[in-house]
Design an enzyme around this catalytic site. Structure first.
Site, mmCIF file in Angstrom:
data_model
loop_
_atom_site.group_PDB
_atom_site.id
_atom_site.type_symbol
_atom_site.label_atom_id
_atom_site.label_comp_id
_atom_site.label_asym_id
_atom_site.label_seq_id
_atom_site.Cartn_x
_atom_site.Cartn_y
_atom_site.Cartn_z
ATOM 1 N N ARG A 162 0.511 -0.913 0.152
ATOM 2 C CA ARG A 162 0.072 0.153 -0.385
ATOM 3 C C ARG A 162 0.768 1.309 -0.140
ATOM 4 N NH1 ARG A 162 -2.322 -3.502 -0.982
ATOM 5 N NH2 ARG A 162 -3.923 -4.834 -0.020
ATOM 6 N N SER A 237 -11.045 -0.344 4.265
ATOM 7 C CA SER A 237 -10.439 -0.547 5.459
ATOM 8 C C SER A 237 -9.673 0.539 5.442
ATOM 9 C CB SER A 237 -9.150 -1.664 4.738
ATOM 10 O OG SER A 237 -10.077 -2.937 4.127
ATOM 11 N N GLU A 333 -4.116 3.130 6.340
ATOM 12 C CA GLU A 333 -4.393 2.603 4.721
ATOM 13 C C GLU A 333 -5.111 4.711 4.225
ATOM 14 O OE1 GLU A 333 -6.413 0.049 1.473
ATOM 15 O OE2 GLU A 333 -5.527 -0.649 3.650
#
Length: 337
Positions: A162, A237, A333
């Site tokens: 990520r 998320s 994230e």
């Protein structure tokens, strides 16, 4: 190029946070950017894609550039592969459906990920054992400080979990115009081992799935776990899955024998952040106008009137609880603005 002042961003972020942008520009081609750079005489910009990976905590005082560059073009094609060029303003899931409908493989596991194509390399989006970098070949972007067009290949993007160069050295200095992906035509390399994909296919009696069947299965799984942002504001998320050393994992396993894990290279172990949050008692918990989704504690939600600051404060509460219980740091994230 369309220009607005004091533009509400409520409809431009999936959390549904109502903040204003002092200046808001819709960018539909590269010419728009260069004209703007010449006119503005500055490099203080905020780039907005689909607004699905951000948490807005305050009004945006600088100029917001909304990526609306469209188009999907086939550049090269043979019996086994196809190379495509995609505008950064295209919706990611629309691209997946376009590819699956043409039997182009490689991104079917990334179905229903919200956001735009231009945002995909920034985050190195991933799901169900597949990451963007697996099919990525290159990207075109405008360097906002140098005021020039630059092209990067995969190695120059410095992809990580990520992560990419666009979240580090080039943060705030670029506007992605086009992304290049290489997809398969034959044979396809299906990745069915991660998560519930194989078991869901088995329930349907599917032994040799097509790309469309894999995509539909991923969509069903995601819809069963994640709320629709149109009805319940969220950004998917919120936290990354933390990575710890094997030694740290063995120590934790002594206290928490059922802790799930996924082995990684370099002696690292990935721990599901959702499990950590659930063990801390946050699944379905609500604090004022925000909370953790009832089916997935990793998803922070806006019940309708939450401010970005309220959601951010709740996220800090979650981080502190996980650290106190497990000694593990979990990091967002989602980008905090």
């Amino acid at each position: 190029m369309e220009i607005f002042e004091n533009k509400s961003l409520r409809n431009f972020n999936t959390f549904g946070i109502d903040v204003n942008a002092e200046k808001f520009h819709l960018i539909r081609n590269e010419k728009d950017i260069f004209e703007l750079l010449e006119k503005e005489k500055k490099d203080d910009f905020t780039i907005l894609g689909g607004g699905s990976n951000i948490l807005l905590t305050k009004d945006i005082k600088n100029t917001v550039l909304k990526n609306e560059i469209k188009g999907i073009d086939i550049l090269l094609e043979n019996e086994n592969e196809v190379l495509i060029k995609i505008g950064g303003g295209e919706i990611w899931h629309d691209l997946v459906l376009w590819a699956v409908s043409r039997n182009y493989g490689g991104i079917e596991n990334l179905s229903l990920i919200p956001g735009t194509v231009g945002a995909a390399p920034i985050q190195n989006i991933g799901a169900y054992g597949v990451e963007l970098k697996d099919v990525f070949t290159g990207v075109d972007f405008i360097h906002l400080e140098k005021k020039e067009k630059i092209s990067f290949d995969k190695s120059q993007c410095k992809f990580g979990y990520r992560n990419s160069i666009f979240k580090k050295e080039l943060k705030g200095k670029f506007f992605i115009t086009h992304v290049y992906l290489q997809l398969t035509k034959s044979p396809h390399q299906l990745n069915l081992s991660y998560g519930a994909i194989s078991s869901e296919l088995e329930k349907q009696g599917i032994r040799l799935p097509t790309l469309k069947e894999v995509s539909n299965t991923v969509i069903r799984i995601r819809e069963s776990k994640l709320p629709n942002p149109k009805t319940l504001g969220n950004s998917g998320s919120f936290f990354k899955n933390p990575e710890i050393t094997k030694e740290e994992f063995e120590r934790l396993k002594n206290s928490f024998p059922n802790i799930p894990s996924y082995p990684l290279p370099d002696n690292k172990i990935k721990i599901p952040a959702a499990w950590l949050l659930e063990q801390c008692g946050f699944k379905g918990v609500r604090y004022g106008n925000t909370g953790c989704y009832e089916k997935q504690p990793l998803v922070l939600v806006n019940y309708g009137k939450a401010t970005g600051q309220e959601i951010y404060s709740f996220a800090l509460r979650l981080q502190k609880a996980v650290d106190q219980k497990f000694g593990i740091s979990i990091h967002p994230e989602v980008n905090i603005w």
